[in-house]
Design a protein around this motif. Sequence first.
Motif, mmCIF file in Angstrom:
data_model
loop_
_atom_site.group_PDB
_atom_site.id
_atom_site.type_symbol
_atom_site.label_atom_id
_atom_site.label_comp_id
_atom_site.label_asym_id
_atom_site.label_seq_id
_atom_site.Cartn_x
_atom_site.Cartn_y
_atom_site.Cartn_z
ATOM 1 N N LEU A 55 0.873 -1.207 0.085
ATOM 2 C CA LEU A 55 0.037 -0.059 -0.020
ATOM 3 C C LEU A 55 1.055 1.095 0.038
ATOM 4 C CD1 LEU A 55 -2.683 1.359 0.410
ATOM 5 C CD2 LEU A 55 -2.594 0.979 2.517
ATOM 6 N N LEU A 56 0.969 1.899 -1.058
ATOM 7 C CA LEU A 56 1.956 3.140 -1.351
ATOM 8 C C LEU A 56 1.122 4.395 -1.596
ATOM 9 C CD1 LEU A 56 4.066 1.307 -4.054
ATOM 10 C CD2 LEU A 56 4.599 1.255 -1.662
ATOM 11 N N LYS A 57 1.729 5.522 -1.116
ATOM 12 C CA LYS A 57 1.322 6.821 -1.209
ATOM 13 C C LYS A 57 2.375 7.821 -1.773
ATOM 14 C CE LYS A 57 0.398 8.299 3.206
ATOM 15 N NZ LYS A 57 -0.189 8.663 4.593
ATOM 16 N N PRO A 58 2.502 7.337 -3.116
ATOM 17 C CA PRO A 58 3.591 8.144 -3.590
ATOM 18 C C PRO A 58 3.083 9.738 -4.320
ATOM 19 C CG PRO A 58 2.569 6.634 -5.346
ATOM 20 C CD PRO A 58 2.035 6.386 -3.935
ATOM 21 N N GLN A 59 4.193 10.449 -4.206
ATOM 22 C CA GLN A 59 3.673 11.987 -4.558
ATOM 23 C C GLN A 59 4.079 11.722 -6.107
ATOM 24 O OE1 GLN A 59 2.485 14.136 -2.629
ATOM 25 N NE2 GLN A 59 2.549 12.634 -0.867
ATOM 26 N N ILE A 60 3.172 11.128 -6.791
ATOM 27 C CA ILE A 60 3.209 11.229 -8.379
ATOM 28 C C ILE A 60 2.059 11.487 -8.961
ATOM 29 C CG2 ILE A 60 5.457 9.722 -8.353
ATOM 30 C CD1 ILE A 60 3.609 7.465 -9.068
ATOM 31 N N SER A 61 2.028 11.652 -10.471
ATOM 32 C CA SER A 61 0.712 11.747 -10.968
ATOM 33 C C SER A 61 0.409 10.543 -11.510
ATOM 34 C CB SER A 61 0.702 13.038 -11.957
ATOM 35 O OG SER A 61 1.740 12.831 -12.813
ATOM 36 N N PHE A 62 -0.905 10.333 -12.042
ATOM 37 C CA PHE A 62 -1.515 9.478 -12.643
ATOM 38 C C PHE A 62 -0.478 8.829 -13.918
ATOM 39 C CE2 PHE A 62 -5.961 7.835 -12.411
ATOM 40 C CZ PHE A 62 -6.112 8.042 -10.789
ATOM 41 N N GLU A 63 0.091 9.864 -14.771
ATOM 42 C CA GLU A 63 0.885 9.302 -15.972
ATOM 43 C C GLU A 63 2.001 8.702 -15.450
ATOM 44 O OE1 GLU A 63 0.541 13.284 -17.469
ATOM 45 O OE2 GLU A 63 2.552 13.748 -16.742
ATOM 46 N N ASN A 64 2.584 8.386 -14.333
ATOM 47 C CA ASN A 64 3.664 7.956 -13.667
ATOM 48 C C ASN A 64 3.426 6.486 -13.395
ATOM 49 O OD1 ASN A 64 5.432 9.903 -14.731
ATOM 50 N ND2 ASN A 64 5.067 11.289 -12.679
ATOM 51 N N ILE A 65 2.258 6.115 -13.381
ATOM 52 C CA ILE A 65 1.748 4.728 -12.710
ATOM 53 C C ILE A 65 2.444 3.734 -13.454
ATOM 54 C CG2 ILE A 65 0.235 3.319 -12.362
ATOM 55 C CD1 ILE A 65 0.277 5.530 -10.207
ATOM 56 N N THR A 66 2.434 3.975 -14.809
ATOM 57 C CA THR A 66 2.948 2.549 -15.567
ATOM 58 C C THR A 66 4.411 2.612 -15.340
ATOM 59 O OG1 THR A 66 1.256 3.340 -17.428
ATOM 60 C CG2 THR A 66 3.458 1.805 -17.893
ATOM 61 N N GLN A 67 5.286 3.679 -15.157
ATOM 62 C CA GLN A 67 6.833 3.707 -14.697
ATOM 63 C C GLN A 67 6.857 2.972 -13.330
ATOM 64 O OE1 GLN A 67 8.188 7.596 -14.266
ATOM 65 N NE2 GLN A 67 8.766 7.804 -16.634
ATOM 66 N N LEU A 68 5.790 3.073 -12.434
ATOM 67 C CA LEU A 68 5.851 2.465 -11.249
ATOM 68 C C LEU A 68 5.674 0.978 -11.284
ATOM 69 C CD1 LEU A 68 5.880 2.983 -7.905
ATOM 70 C CD2 LEU A 68 3.589 3.308 -8.126
ATOM 71 N N THR A 69 4.606 0.552 -12.178
ATOM 72 C CA THR A 69 4.489 -1.013 -12.380
ATOM 73 C C THR A 69 5.670 -1.610 -13.025
ATOM 74 O OG1 THR A 69 3.060 -0.541 -14.197
ATOM 75 C CG2 THR A 69 2.047 -0.881 -12.168
ATOM 76 N N LEU A 70 6.344 -0.709 -14.014
ATOM 77 C CA LEU A 70 7.555 -1.267 -14.781
ATOM 78 C C LEU A 70 8.525 -1.547 -13.894
ATOM 79 C CD1 LEU A 70 7.674 0.259 -18.335
ATOM 80 C CD2 LEU A 70 6.262 -1.621 -17.344
ATOM 81 N N PHE A 71 8.971 -0.662 -12.962
ATOM 82 C CA PHE A 71 10.292 -0.843 -12.176
ATOM 83 C C PHE A 71 9.804 -1.805 -10.896
ATOM 84 C CE2 PHE A 71 9.062 3.037 -9.347
ATOM 85 C CZ PHE A 71 9.176 2.577 -8.170
ATOM 86 N N THR A 72 8.437 -2.117 -10.675
ATOM 87 C CA THR A 72 8.149 -3.034 -9.606
ATOM 88 C C THR A 72 8.417 -4.538 -10.385
ATOM 89 O OG1 THR A 72 6.287 -1.752 -8.572
ATOM 90 C CG2 THR A 72 6.206 -4.133 -8.287
ATOM 91 N N ALA A 73 7.920 -4.802 -11.458
ATOM 92 C CA ALA A 73 8.112 -5.780 -12.289
ATOM 93 C C ALA A 73 9.630 -5.943 -12.243
ATOM 94 C CB ALA A 73 7.698 -5.892 -13.312
ATOM 95 N N LEU A 74 10.650 -5.036 -12.479
ATOM 96 C CA LEU A 74 11.774 -5.278 -12.615
ATOM 97 C C LEU A 74 12.646 -5.699 -11.369
ATOM 98 C CD1 LEU A 74 14.319 -4.799 -14.656
ATOM 99 C CD2 LEU A 74 14.720 -2.402 -13.888
ATOM 100 N N ALA A 75 12.060 -4.974 -10.391
ATOM 101 C CA ALA A 75 12.639 -5.223 -8.866
ATOM 102 C C ALA A 75 12.474 -6.608 -8.437
ATOM 103 C CB ALA A 75 12.124 -4.250 -7.968
ATOM 104 N N ILE A 76 11.058 -7.261 -8.734
ATOM 105 C CA ILE A 76 10.794 -8.550 -8.545
ATOM 106 C C ILE A 76 11.701 -9.398 -9.182
ATOM 107 C CG2 ILE A 76 9.094 -10.243 -8.404
ATOM 108 C CD1 ILE A 76 7.061 -7.962 -8.078
#
Length: 244
Positions: free
Chosen positions: A59-80
């Motif tokens: 459960l995250l509360k990042p200070q980013i905008s909607f358009e950056n969500i794809t970046q967030l999911t991409l680096f999560t995949a990379l981290a895992i």
Amino acid sequence: KTIHYFEEISSTNDYAKKLAQNAFEDGEVIIAGTQKSGRGRFSREWISPPNKGIYISLLLKPQISFENITQLTLFTALAICNALEEYVGINLEIKWPNDILLNSKKICGILTEISGEVDKINHVIIGFGINVNFDKVDFDDTLKNKATSLKIETSKTQDRKKIIQHILTVFDKYYEDYLNGENFENILKQYKSKMTIIEKNIVISIHNNTPASGTVIDITNSGALKIKMSDGSVKEFLSGEISL
Ligand code: BTN
């Protein structure tokens, strides 16, 4: 960080959603031994046999905008992906946007759910499921050809707890770097090296639309898939599901 553990729960993503109704810390973790109604993307079911898989939501509360969500999911995949490769000693592939494959079969899926306004995100829930010690019988006939587990592929029972610890450590580092404004190009370069569909012909399906086919050209800086469509036009997709 607060970790909520449940032997059995409906869905860790649903629990995270409940937590988000009250005050919460950025980075609370929900872990389950099994899920009664585990959910996948496109309203699919996510099978969650007891104590054989990893079922987690962040459960995250990042200070980013909607358009950056794809970046967030991409680096999560990379981290895992990186955490699993290091810890288990295997080679993995990422299927855009965020499936992780082992020997061309799926071992991990990520379900990202967002709430808030376009420029003010209230919370992001990143749920991921990893098929760790699933046996062949845990997959039904349709899944058998498409999915596998670490145990099936490595012929070894893996330590779920240690894998979770390692993934969370690696994720934290990526998340912190990202929030600190670390250059996304660096992440993208690594992500692309794990991706095998560049220059390949694929079919992309987006929710209720007819699937379209084309050749993958690249991933853009926002994480969108850039495709040369069969009619010659070039399109960018921020989400969708691809097949070969
Ligand atoms: C996909 O369709 O590939 C995404 C699967 C996501 C499954 C995980 S398991 C933990 C979390 N809770 C859920 O109900 N789903 C996600």
